[in-house]
Write a protein that holds these residues in place. Structure first.
Motif, short mmCIF file in Angstrom:
data_model
loop_
_atom_site.label_atom_id
_atom_site.label_comp_id
_atom_site.label_asym_id
_atom_site.label_seq_id
_atom_site.Cartn_x
_atom_site.Cartn_y
_atom_site.Cartn_z
N ILE A 59 0.85 -1.20 0.00
CA ILE A 59 0.00 0.00 0.00
C ILE A 59 0.88 1.25 0.00
CG2 ILE A 59 -1.62 1.35 1.39
CD1 ILE A 59 -2.80 -1.42 2.27
N LYS A 60 1.87 1.26 0.87
CA LYS A 60 2.77 2.42 0.95
C LYS A 60 3.48 2.64 -0.38
CE LYS A 60 6.77 4.23 3.32
NZ LYS A 60 7.91 3.93 4.17
N ASN A 61 3.98 1.57 -0.97
CA ASN A 61 4.67 1.70 -2.26
C ASN A 61 3.71 2.16 -3.35
OD1 ASN A 61 7.11 0.94 -1.18
ND2 ASN A 61 6.90 -1.20 -1.77
N GLY A 62 2.48 1.67 -3.29
CA GLY A 62 1.48 2.08 -4.28
C GLY A 62 1.12 3.55 -4.14
N LEU A 63 1.04 4.02 -2.90
CA LEU A 63 0.68 5.42 -2.66
C LEU A 63 1.79 6.36 -3.08
CD1 LEU A 63 -1.14 5.19 0.79
CD2 LEU A 63 -2.16 5.50 -1.46
N THR A 64 3.04 5.91 -2.99
CA THR A 64 4.15 6.76 -3.40
C THR A 64 4.41 6.64 -4.89
OG1 THR A 64 5.83 5.08 -2.96
CG2 THR A 64 5.29 6.58 -1.16
N GLY A 65 3.79 5.62 -5.50
CA GLY A 65 3.94 5.44 -6.94
C GLY A 65 5.20 4.69 -7.34
N LYS A 66 5.93 4.16 -6.36
CA LYS A 66 7.16 3.44 -6.64
C LYS A 66 7.10 2.04 -6.07
CE LYS A 66 9.36 6.93 -8.46
NZ LYS A 66 9.69 6.97 -9.85
N ARG A 68 9.52 -1.64 -5.34
CA ARG A 68 10.87 -1.85 -4.81
C ARG A 68 11.95 -1.76 -5.87
NH1 ARG A 68 8.78 -7.41 -4.11
NH2 ARG A 68 9.60 -8.59 -5.84
N ASN A 69 11.59 -1.88 -7.15
CA ASN A 69 12.57 -1.79 -8.22
C ASN A 69 12.62 -0.39 -8.83
OD1 ASN A 69 13.16 -4.55 -8.00
ND2 ASN A 69 11.38 -5.05 -9.25
N GLY A 70 11.91 0.55 -8.22
CA GLY A 70 11.92 1.92 -8.71
C GLY A 70 10.92 2.18 -9.82
N GLY A 71 10.18 1.15 -10.23
CA GLY A 71 9.17 1.31 -11.27
C GLY A 71 7.86 1.80 -10.71
N THR A 72 6.84 1.83 -11.56
CA THR A 72 5.54 2.34 -11.12
C THR A 72 4.42 1.33 -11.35
OG1 THR A 72 5.23 3.40 -13.26
CG2 THR A 72 6.15 4.75 -11.49
N ARG A 73 4.75 0.04 -11.44
CA ARG A 73 3.74 -0.98 -11.68
C ARG A 73 2.78 -1.06 -10.51
NH1 ARG A 73 3.60 -6.92 -11.12
NH2 ARG A 73 2.05 -7.63 -12.62
N GLN A 74 1.49 -1.07 -10.78
CA GLN A 74 0.48 -1.15 -9.73
C GLN A 74 0.19 -2.59 -9.36
OE1 GLN A 74 -1.08 1.47 -8.10
NE2 GLN A 74 0.54 2.63 -9.10
N TRP A 75 -0.31 -2.81 -8.15
CA TRP A 75 -0.70 -4.12 -7.67
C TRP A 75 -1.80 -4.68 -8.56
CZ3 TRP A 75 0.55 -7.93 -4.50
CH2 TRP A 75 -0.41 -8.80 -4.08
N SER A 76 -1.66 -5.92 -8.97
CA SER A 76 -2.64 -6.52 -9.87
C SER A 76 -3.77 -7.20 -9.14
CB SER A 76 -1.94 -7.55 -10.76
OG SER A 76 -1.50 -8.63 -9.98
N GLY A 77 -3.62 -7.41 -7.82
CA GLY A 77 -4.65 -8.08 -7.06
C GLY A 77 -4.52 -9.60 -7.12
N LYS A 78 -3.54 -10.12 -7.83
CA LYS A 78 -3.33 -11.56 -7.93
C LYS A 78 -1.98 -11.92 -7.37
CE LYS A 78 -6.13 -12.07 -12.05
NZ LYS A 78 -6.17 -12.51 -13.43
N ARG A 79 -1.94 -13.09 -6.71
CA ARG A 79 -0.67 -13.58 -6.18
C ARG A 79 0.05 -14.36 -7.24
NH1 ARG A 79 -0.47 -16.06 -0.56
NH2 ARG A 79 1.57 -15.19 -0.72
N ARG A 80 1.34 -14.38 -7.16
CA ARG A 80 2.14 -15.17 -8.11
C ARG A 80 2.27 -16.57 -7.64
NH1 ARG A 80 6.88 -10.87 -9.41
NH2 ARG A 80 5.52 -9.13 -9.16
#
Length: 80
Positions: A59-66, A68-80
């Motif tokens: 959530i924190k990473n999504g709110l900041t737009g970054k 862990r790899n510095g990209g801006t990919r949003q959470w897809s809602g699915k687990r790998r």
């Protein structure tokens, strides 16, 4: 339509008990009772804390737009 930060947070937290239950091989209601303090299980409590921390980090990473790899990919809602 874009996913809002609030929708992302709700999506992540909604499945928290289910993810923990699946990982531990127990029923979701049992995990819920542990979370409410009606039952005790150190293993389940640790799993709940770990999953909650992961969700909050996402959530924190999504709110900041970054991510862990510095990209801006949003959470897809699915687990790998």
């Amino acid at each position: 339509m874009a996913v809002t930060p609030c929708a992302t947070a709700v999506s992540l937290l909604r499945g928290l008990y289910a993810r923990v239950a699946r990982d531990l091989g127990v029923d979701v209601s049992y995990v819920s009772r542990i979370a409410r303090g009606e039952r005790r299980s150190k293993v389940a409590e640790k799993a709940l804390n770990r999953e909650f921390s992961k969700a909050m980090k996402s959530i924190k990473n999504g709110l900041t737009g970054k991510n862990r790899n510095g990209g801006t990919r949003q959470w897809s809602g699915k687990r790998r």
